[in-house]
Design a protein around this motif. Structure first.
Motif, short mmCIF file in Angstrom:
data_model
loop_
_atom_site.label_atom_id
_atom_site.label_comp_id
_atom_site.label_asym_id
_atom_site.label_seq_id
_atom_site.Cartn_x
_atom_site.Cartn_y
_atom_site.Cartn_z
N LEU A 297 54.17 41.76 49.87
CA LEU A 297 55.55 42.21 50.02
C LEU A 297 56.09 41.82 51.40
O LEU A 297 57.25 41.40 51.52
CB LEU A 297 55.64 43.72 49.82
N LEU A 298 55.28 41.97 52.44
CA LEU A 298 55.72 41.60 53.78
C LEU A 298 55.90 40.09 53.93
O LEU A 298 56.61 39.63 54.82
CB LEU A 298 54.73 42.11 54.83
N ALA A 299 55.25 39.32 53.05
CA ALA A 299 55.43 37.87 53.03
C ALA A 299 56.58 37.46 52.10
O ALA A 299 56.72 36.27 51.77
CB ALA A 299 54.13 37.19 52.59
N ASP A 300 57.40 38.45 51.68
CA ASP A 300 58.56 38.21 50.82
C ASP A 300 58.19 37.68 49.44
O ASP A 300 58.93 36.90 48.85
CB ASP A 300 59.55 37.25 51.50
N ARG A 301 57.04 38.12 48.93
CA ARG A 301 56.62 37.70 47.59
C ARG A 301 56.80 38.85 46.62
O ARG A 301 56.34 39.97 46.86
CB ARG A 301 55.15 37.25 47.62
#
Length: 407
Positions: A297-301
């Protein structure tokens, strides 16, 4: 056959069963073992799709099908033909997937799990067993009875090490994880493939985990605490960074659970795989699954929750083992946050803003976290959970040093 164990409230063991809404059948008050069942945990299905779960009392003489149907207030399948077409498309066009079981010295549970995986209706799947730091040949002998199942040994103890070994071994597009003390619904892999086919940008997903049995008080208490699925329910959800109402840092339960999760192989590799200082078999006792969801989620996935992908878990039957599990959950939670902050210290201000909400959830008897106390769970379990939280950071630091020494 499992020997029935009476629950502490004096009732017999509960019934865990499925109920197909399109072909309703009365639920008997006695099972084939002759034991009277006074309560039923019912997975509701519509054209085979899991759509809800009810816990209902079973009166003398049985529970009429009409009573179950009337009690269900969830959403039915709007277009059964479209559902069937989507399943067929997944079986035809879905990605290759490896179902991975990481295990250690639980041969009979593993056998049961593998039998369920070999009953899957998905055609593009392989199965891999990772034997983690074995002390006997028991696991190897079980896998030898299943010629199509691959077997590898990860000699270093720790679930994350076993998971990372699996990532190094497979070449399929998707990897799906199931614990050795679970069984998979026959469409588990088909529903995983369908989810990724319908949302091609998703990096990962999780399904619902329901109890396989409720034979003891400890198992009933664990479900009251939220079980493995922690109240996620049977409504599908998409977690898309930038479009989410809640923080990816807290509360954590909606994002997924390690007992039933799947990812694109490339996405797991891109975020560095699993933290080997977390997970069962380490001083941190868990948290590696939570961290992988958070990293993505923090990697925008994007991540998905799809209850159509269902597994059943055999909860710990003994009170002592449940107590240890509750303490371990506390250790794992704060160990996870320690890992996250050590690698990404700039997240600290965001976490501090969430801290008051977290403290209220821990202390409030009305919070989702503590709802199990109203269902008879001993308060001592939650005290053990809090004690675990207090030592989690220290445990993680020791585990991290240990991993570095062994590398």
């Amino acid at each position: 056959m499992t020997t029935p164990v009476r629950l502490l409230d004096g009732s017999g063991p509960d019934l865990v069963t499925d109920f197909e809404l399109t072909a309703p059948v009365d639920i008997a008050d006695r099972t084939s073992d002759g034991v009277r069942r006074t309560r039923a945990w019912i997975v509701l299905r519509d054209h085979g799709l899991p759509v809800g779960m009810l816990t209902l009392a079973i009166p003398d003489g049985g529970l009429p099908a009409a009573a179950v149907t009337e009690a269900f207030t969830g959403v039915r399948v709007p277009d059964p033909a479209a559902l069937q077409a989507a399943r067929e498309r997944a079986c035809r066009d879905g990605a290759t997937v490896t179902a991975v079981v990481c295990t250690r010295e639980r041969p009979e549970a593993l056998r049961r799990c593998l039998e369920s995986l070999l009953r899957q209706d998905y055609p593009h799947a392989t199965i891999l067993v990772v034997d983690n730091a074995p002390t006997s040949e028991a696991t190897c002998r079980v896998v030898a009875d299943f010629p199509s199942v691959r077997y590898v040994v990860e000699p270093r103890p720790g679930l994350s090490r076993a998971r990372n070994r699996a990532l190094a071994e497979i070449d399929t597009e998707l990897v799906a994880w199931i614990d050795d003390d679970e069984v998979a619904d026959v469409r588990w892999l088909t529903e995983i493939a369908r989810a990724f086919l319908e949302y091609p940008d998703a990096a990962g997903m999780s399904g619902v985990v329901v109890p396989a049995e409720i034979e003891t008080a400890a198992q009933a208490w664990y479900e009251a605490f939220g079980g493995h699925s922690k109240g996620r329910g049977f409504t599908a959800a998409d977690f898309v960074p930038g479009a989410m109402r809640q923080s990816p840092l807290y509360p954590l339960p909606p994002f997924g659970v390690g007992a039933n999760m799947a990812f694109r192989h490339t996405d797991l590799v891109a975020v560095g795989g699993f933290d080997e200082a977390l997970g069962a078999g380490t001083l941190a006792e868990g948290g590696e699954d939570t961290l992988i969801f958070t990293r993505l989620l923090l990697a925008d996935r994007p991540l998905l929750y799809r209850p159509a992908a269902l597994t059943r878990h055999y909860h710990r039957r003994e009170t002592e083992r449940l107590a240890a599990q509750m303490r371990g959950y506390g250790v794992a939670l704060t160990a996870f946050y320690t890992s996250l902050l050590l690698d990404r210290p700039l997240l600290l201000p965001r976490l501090l803003r969430l801290a008051p909400t977290a403290l209220r959830d821990v202390s409030s008897g009305g919070s989702l976290r503590n709802i199990g106390l109203r269902e008879g769970m001993p308060s001592e379990f939650m005290s053990l959970n809090k004690r675990g939280m207090a030592i989690g950071p220290w445990r993680y630091l020791r585990s991290r040093r240990q991993v570095r020494r062994d590398s």
